[in-house]
Write a protein that holds these residues in place. Structure first.
Motif: not given
Length: 517
Positions: A241-242, A245-246, A253-255, A286, A467, A472
Motif C-alpha cells: 500500500e505504501q 498510494e498516490d 488512507p487512499q487504499i 483501489a 485515489s 477522493y
C-alpha cells in the motif's frame, strides 16, 4: 509487462552481485544443467537432489526443497518415471511427436507439469515448493506441481467484528483467498492476474477485477505501479500500500484494506480493483473514496432505517474524535462567554486546584489514553482488555482524586476515545486520532478560529486528494446528487439501482448494481 519488469530486476540483482550469473540458453547436456542448478543452491541442506533413470536408460535429476513439497506427489512422480520400461522409452523417442510433450501427456498428466527454457521462470517456482525435473538430451526445465499447501483454516476475521453476515475470513494462503472471492463472484468477467514481487522473496501477488466494470486506465495504473516496485520483500499488504498510494504525505488512507471476503466481493461488484498478497489475510481495494471508509457490510444486511442510524452515528463520532477536545480547550481558554453560567461555574469548580493549563491537561490525558490503548493492543488479548479497562479506570480516578486532572476533562477524553472505536476501518480511526492532536494545537493558539481554519485546511486537502485517478471526496466534491442515496443516509434497497460515479467504472450493459458497498 510483469515478465519484462522481472527480468529487469533480476538483471539489476545480478549486477550488484546478489546471485550468480545464469546462462541465457539452456544446455541439453544433463551434467551442465545439473552443475548450474546445484551451484545456485550450494550450501542449502534442505535442497534435495534425486537422480533418476527413466526407462532404466535415460538419466534425469529431480530437484525440490524439503518441507515445501508434498512428499507423496514427489514419490509418485519418481516411481512413475522409474517404472517406465525400456521399450516404452524407445517408443516415445521413435514417435514423430516431441518426446517432452508425450512424456507430459502420458506420465506427468496427473501431477501437472510445465516446461520452461529459462532459469528466470523455473527457479522461482522451485523456491515456491514445486519440483524441477531435468532430462539428459532435453534443453528444458520441467516444473512439476508438487507444492505442499499448508495454513490455518478459514476462520472469523480477527480485525473486523462480524455482527451480521458471513463468518469466514481470509487466510494467509492467496489461493484460498481467491477461492473465497470466486465463490461469491461467479462471473466470467472476473479476472485474476498474478505476478511475483520482491527481489529475494518472489512473493505471489494477485490483481482481481471485473473486466466489464473496471476501466482499462485503472487496471493499467494499478499494474504499472506494482510492476515498478523494487524491494527485497513485500511482507504484508501494508508495505505494498505504501509503495502504490498516490500521496505518501497524506494522513488519509487512499487504499482500503479488509479481511472480509464478502466486503471484498462487494467492492469488485462496485467496479474496483482488489490486490491480494500471499502470506497475509488482508486484501487491498483501489480506488476508494472517503465516504467508503465509513461503510460496513452490516449497513446493507440490516433494514435501511437501522443502517442509516448507525451510519449517522459514525459521522457524529468522527466529529467528536477530531474536534471535541479542541472545542473544550477553545471554550475554556478563549470563549467562556459562550457557555451558560451554570456550566461555566461547574467547569471552573472542577478545575480548581488543577496545576496545568487546559491545553497541557488535555495533551497529558490524550497521551495517557493512547498509551493504554497501545498497551492493550500489544499484550495478549485477555490481559490487554484487562489492562485497558482497569488501567483507564484506576488512572482516571486516581488522577482526579489527586487533583492532577479535572473530572470534565476525563469525560471529554473518554468520550473522544469511545468515538474513535466506532469506525469500520482501523486506518481511518488512526488518521482521525492524528488530526485530533493537530486541531488541539490550533485551538490552544487561536481558539474557535483555529478550529475553523483547521477544518477548512482538512477539506482543502481532501478535495485535492486522488485515489488512482478517482476524486477522493466524491460525491461531496464534485457534487453528485444521485450518489447521496447511499452516503450519510442509506436509502431503501429498492432505490439503490445505479453504481456510483466514483470510483470510475465502465457503463456495463445493465447499469443496475448490487446493494452492498
Amino acid at each position: 509487462m510483469f515478465n519484462k519488469v522481472y527480468k529487469r530486476l533480476r538483471a539489476r540483482q545480478t549486477e550488484t552481485g546478489n546471485q550468480p550469473t545464469l546462462p541465457l540458453k539452456l544446455s541439453s547436456e544433463l551434467s551442465e544443467l545439473s552443475k548450474t542448478i546445484e551451484e545456485l543452491f550450494e550450501g542449502s541442506d534442505d535442497f534435495i537432489v534425486r537422480p533418476l533413470l527413466i526407462g532404466k536408460k535415460k538419466k534425469a535429476v529431480l530437484y525440490y526443497m524439503e518441507g515445501l513439497v508434498n512428499s507423496k506427489k514427489v514419490e509418485q512422480v519418481s516411481r512413475t518415471l522409474m517404472a517406465m520400461e525400456e521399450e516404452e522409452l524407445l517408443e516415445l523417442e521413435e514417435k514423430e511427436t516431441d518426446f517432452l510433450t508425450l512424456l507430459q501427456e502420458q506420465y506427468l498428466a496427473l501431477e501437472g507439469s510445465h516446461a520452461f527454457q529459462s532459469f528466470d521462470e523455473a527457479i522461482p517456482k522451485l523456491l515456491a515448493g514445486e519440483s524441477l525435473l531435468i532430462i539428459d538430451g532435453q534443453p528444458y526445465l520441467i516444473i512439476i506441481d508438487s507444492q505442499q499447501v499448508e495454513g490455518r483454516a478459514v476462520e472469523e476475521p480477527q480485525s473486523e467484528v462480524v455482527i451480521r453476515g458471513p463468518r469466514d475470513g481470509f487466510t494467509e494462503n492467496i489461493q484460498t483467498n481467491i477461492v473465497l472471492i470466486r465463490q461469491r463472484v461467479r462471473d466470467v468477467s472476473f479476472k485474476v492476474q498474478t505476478t511475483s514481487l520482491g527481489l529475494r522473496s518472489k512473493r505471489k501477488v494477485a490483481i482481481l477485477y471485473l473486466k466489464d466494470l473496471v476501466t482499462q486506465n485503472v487496471i493499467d495504473e494499478v499494474t504499472y505501479r506494482i510492476s515498478c516496485i523494487e524491494t527485497d520483500d513485500i511482507a504484508e499488504t501494508g508495505v505494498l500500500e505504501q509503495f502504490i498510494e498516490d500521496n505518501v504525505l497524506s494522513p488519509f488512507p487512499q487504499i482500503s484494506h479488509t479481511e472480509r471476503p464478502d466486503k471484498t466481493a462487494a467492492h469488485l461488484l462496485n467496479g474496483q480493483v482488489v490486490i491480494l498478497v500471499d502470506g497475509t489475510p488482508f486484501s487491498l481495494v483501489a480506488p476508494i473514496t472517503f465516504h467508503q471508509l465509513f461503510k460496513s457490510p452490516e449497513d446493507y444486511y440490516d433494514r435501511w432505517l437501522i443502517g442509516s442510524l448507525i451510519r449517522i452515528l459514525r459521522y457524529v463520532a468522527a466529529f467528536f474524535t477530531v474536534f471535541l477536545p479542541s472545542i473544550y480547550i477553545a471554550i475554556v481558554s478563549f470563549h467562556q462567554g459562550m457557555v451558560p453560567t451554570t456550566l461555566a461555574l461547574s467547569i471552573a469548580g472542577s478545575r480548581e486546584g488543577v496545576p496545568f493549563p487546559i491545553f497541557a491537561e488535555a495533551m497529558l490525558m490524550e497521551a495517557t489514553f493512547e498509551l493504554l490503548r497501545e498497551a492493550g493492543n500489544r499484550l495478549p488479548r485477555p490481559i490487554g482488555q484487562t489492562v485497558g479497562i482497569v488501567g483507564g479506570i484506576i488512572i482516571g480516578d486516581a488522577a482526579v482524586r489527586a487533583g492532577i486532572f479535572s473530572p470534565i476533562m476525563v469525560i471529554v477524553v473518554a468520550l473522544t476515545a469511545i468515538s474513535s472505536f466506532t469506525f469500520p476501518s482501523y486506518n481511518v480511526a488512526i488518521t482521525f486520532r492524528i488530526l485530533r492532536f493537530a486541531v488541539m494545537f490550533a485551538a490552544a493558539l487561536f481558539g474557535l478560529y483555529g478550529i475553523v481554519i483547521s477544518y477548512i485546511l482538512i477539506n482543502i486537502h481532501l478535495v485535492g486528494l486522488r485515489s488512482f485517478g478517482s476524486y477522493y471526496l466524491s460525491p461531496y466534491a464534485p457534487f453528485n446528487s444521485k450518489d447521496w442515496l447511499d452516503l450519510v443516509i442509506r436509502a431503501p434497497v429498492s432505490l439503490l439501482k445505479m453504481r456510483t460515479k466514483e470510483p470510475k467504472t465502465k457503463e456495463p450493459k445493465t447499469k443496475e448494481r448490487q446493494t452492498q458497498p
